[in-house]
Structures are given as structure tokens and as C-alpha cells.
Design an enzyme around this catalytic site. Structure first.
Site, short mmCIF file in Angstrom:
data_model
loop_
_atom_site.label_atom_id
_atom_site.label_comp_id
_atom_site.label_asym_id
_atom_site.label_seq_id
_atom_site.Cartn_x
_atom_site.Cartn_y
_atom_site.Cartn_z
N GLN A 24 -0.34 -3.39 2.69
CA GLN A 24 0.52 -3.78 3.79
C GLN A 24 1.39 -4.74 3.38
OE1 GLN A 24 -0.20 -6.58 5.62
NE2 GLN A 24 1.81 -6.38 6.99
N HIS A 42 0.73 -3.72 17.56
CA HIS A 42 0.16 -4.36 16.63
C HIS A 42 -1.27 -5.23 17.41
CE1 HIS A 42 0.93 -7.09 13.13
NE2 HIS A 42 0.19 -7.77 13.76
#
Length: 358
Positions: free
Chosen positions: A125, A251
Site C-alpha cells: 500500500q 477509509h
């Protein structure tokens, strides 16, 4: 104590973690409306099961051309040594043994090369840093270390205002650092009414743009996955930009408070991208195998699971994270069969309905 559902592991993790570390893991931004809405939205969705079908198939899926034991990956979570001394290494070993990809975070507390060396199927990520060269160096390091995808988080130009962390004056302990780059001591500097982690990211992060996406794509042969997409228009532009995957996500309710839950946009995005050969993943609020089934029925290739894996890590290290992943496997197999499906692809043909309160 025997844990029979993810809620059991959540309670166990909360009991062992210090309060401010629990808040860092569990909290959202602002009034935490989006945090709560992620669960509420999933709970409003119901699957229409099919009957009198041949069962006994597989729960395996294919993600980026390779087998995964479940249609899921472990989501990126920062600073996992906050939750257990072995941190990312323990969680990555559990994911390897469970046969699912593990996403290494830019803000991991163990160097990415050491985590990737655990084996299994590592993804990386990426947060976009103010220094573009450092961002692209991380991409190259991840590819050289054997990662299979770059999951580019695009919804964090800076960290959302997480009130729990502000009230706690949260800062990292000296034993936990951002291991992938020299970040100085900003994340360790405790100040009343401030989050040192937010102060650190404000100094290090920069808003990503479509030019950033193109720079990453040009710098790697790996599939680039954009994490944090909610608008249909952004999803179509991402496909036009040549990405290999999209993660529909707010998120985990930790950025814009009031952002729509990903599950509420998933079906529309899936319909719009019908025929696209990339991976469409859902992140946010997954708390059981039945939630994975709902995401698949609405068009997802799979899901990302973050906080629950950290519950397992906190409760029992590598063994705890493995128990969590084993429990998800049992729950998803049960849900898939009771819905009349013998495979993940069959679950994509299930119908769904949304229950509206009142």
C-alpha cells in the site's frame, strides 16, 4: 475463552489494549458518522438465497490472476507493533498460512522487505509523499521484494480529524516507528490536544493527483489498485487511466466524516464497470463471512479486512490473527452454501434487497 464470532475477538482485543491504542485502532474521524454508517449500511442489505442447488464447492477466488483461499485480502493498517510486539510479521504469517494476500502499509512498523520475506502473497500500500522520488522508491522496493500489487491510497491528502486521538494527545511510543523511511520524531512528540501521528502525516504526505497515478503506473510492471474510490466518475476515470483494480472505500470512516459507505456505492460502480477485467474490491465495515457474501453479490471481486485482523493480532499474536482468518473462512463457507452457491462466481448471481428503516 472460545471465540465463535468476530465480535468475541473485538471484545478480547479491547480488554488487552491500552485505551489510547484501542482508540487509535477503533476510532473514526469527526463525529464518527461514516464509521457507524459502514456497519449500518451492511446490516441493511439482505441476500436472496437460492434453493435445491448442488453444493460442496469451493470458497476460493482468483485475485490478480492467482488463487486466494478466500475472496479477501488483509487491508493495510499502520504501525501494527502497537497491537503486538511482532506486529506486521505475525499478521503476514497468519495471512500466508490462511492463503490470502496481505497488504503491507507504507507506515508499517517493520521494513517492507522483512514483511514480504515472510512469503505468501504480499501487496504493498502506497501513500503519496511530498517527495515524489521517495514515493516511487517505495514502489520499486516493493516490486523488488516480491509484492504482487501496488495499492495506492488516494483518499488521504492529509489525515482526517480523529477526535479520539486529539483528546488523547496520541503519539507513538519510542519502540514503534515508521520503518520504511526516516520520519524523524514528529510521530513521537506528545502534545496535549494534538495527534502526533496526524502531525507527522501532515509533514510527510502530499495530495495525490491523476498525474501521481500515471507516475506510479509508469514506474512499475505491477497492477496499480486505487484505494478510496467512491464516485462512479472517479471509478470510470481510473479504468480509463489503466489501473488494475479499484477499492471502493471511505477509509473505514477515518477520513471525510459524512462520506458515503462503500457498500452503498459498490453496486452502481460494478454495474458501470461491467465487462472490465480489473479487480473491484470493497473495504470498510466487514465483520463476518456474511458481509463478504453481500459484497460479492453486489459485484465485488473480494473485500479487504483490516481492524478485525488487528483484533486477532492483539488478542493472540500470530495465532490470534490466524484464528480470526479461520473464523472468516468458516463463516463465508457457511454463508455461501446456505445461499445456494457452490462457488464465489455463483454468489455474483445472487439477488439482494435493501431494508429501509421504518
Amino acid at each position: 475463552m472460545t471465540h465463535v464470532c468476530l465480535d468475541d475477538l473485538e471484545r478480547a482485543a479491547r480488554a488487552v489494549l491500552p485505551g489510547e491504542i484501542w482508540d487509535f485502532l477503533a476510532g473514526g474521524s469527526g463525529a464518527e458518522a461514516s464509521l457507524g454508517a459502514n456497519r449500518a449500511a451492511l446490516e441493511r442489505i439482505f441476500v436472496i438465497p437460492r434453493m435445491l442447488r448442488e453444493l460442496g464447492g469451493t470458497v476460493e477466488a482468483e485475485l490478480f490472476g492467482r488463487r486466494a483461499a478466500l475472496p479477501m485480502a488483509v487491508a493495510p493498517v499502520a504501525y501494527q507493533r502497537l497491537f503486538h510486539p511482532e506486529g506486521e510479521l505475525a499478521a503476514a504469517r497468519a495471512a500466508r498460512d490462511a492463503g490470502v494476500p496481505y497488504t503491507i502499509c507504507t507506515l508499517s512498523s517493520v521494513p517492507l522487505e522483512e514483511i514480504a520475506a515472510v512469503g505468501g502473497r504480499p501487496w504493498f500500500q502506497l501513500y503519496w509523499l511530498r517527495d515524489e522520488k521517495r514515493s516511487l522508491d517505495l514502489v520499486r522496493r516493493a516490486e523488488d521484494a516480491g509484492c504482487e500489487a501496488i495499492v495506492f491510497t488516494v483518499d488521504v491528502p492529509w489525515m482526517g480529524r480523529r477526535l479520539r486521538d486529539l483528546r488523547n494527545g496520541f503519539a507513538l511510543p519510542d519502540s514503534v516507528t515508521a520503518a520504511n523511511f526516516d520520519a524523524g520524531d514528529a510521530a513521537h512528540r506528545r502534545t496535549s490536544g494534538h495527534s502526533a501521528v496526524a502531525d507527522h502525516t501532515a509533514r510527510e504526505f502530499a495530495p495525490a493527483t491523476w498525474a501521481s497515478v500515471e507516475a506510479v503506473r509508469a514506474h512499475t510492471e505491477l497492477p496499480v489498485v486505487l484505494k478510496g474510490i467512491l464516485a462512479v466518475e472517479d471509478a470510470t476515470r481510473a479504468v480509463d487511466a489503466g489501473v488494475g483494480g479499484i477499492v471502493v472505500s471511505n477509509h473505514g470512516g477515518r477520513q471525510l466524516d459524512g462520506a458515503v459507505p462503500g457498500i452503498e456505492m459498490l453496486g452502481e460502480i460494478a454495474a458501470t464497470l461491467s465487462g472490465w477485467d480489473g479487480e473491484l474490491l470493497l473495504d470498510g465495515g466487514i465483520r463476518g463471512g456474511g458481509d463478504i457474501l453481500k459484497a460479492i453479490a453486489l459485484g465485488a471481486s473480494g473485500v479487504l479486512v483490516g481492524r478485525p485482523v488487528m483484533w486477532g493480532l492483539a488478542e493472540g499474536g500470530e495465532d490470534g490473527a490466524r484464528r480470526l482468518l479461520d473464523l472468516l473462512t468458516v463463516e463465508f463457507r457457511n454463508a455461501l452454501g446456505l445461499a445456494g452457491c457452490d462457488s464465489v462466481s455463483a454468489a455474483r448471481r445472487l439477488g439482494t434487497r435493501v431494508s429501509h428503516p421504518g
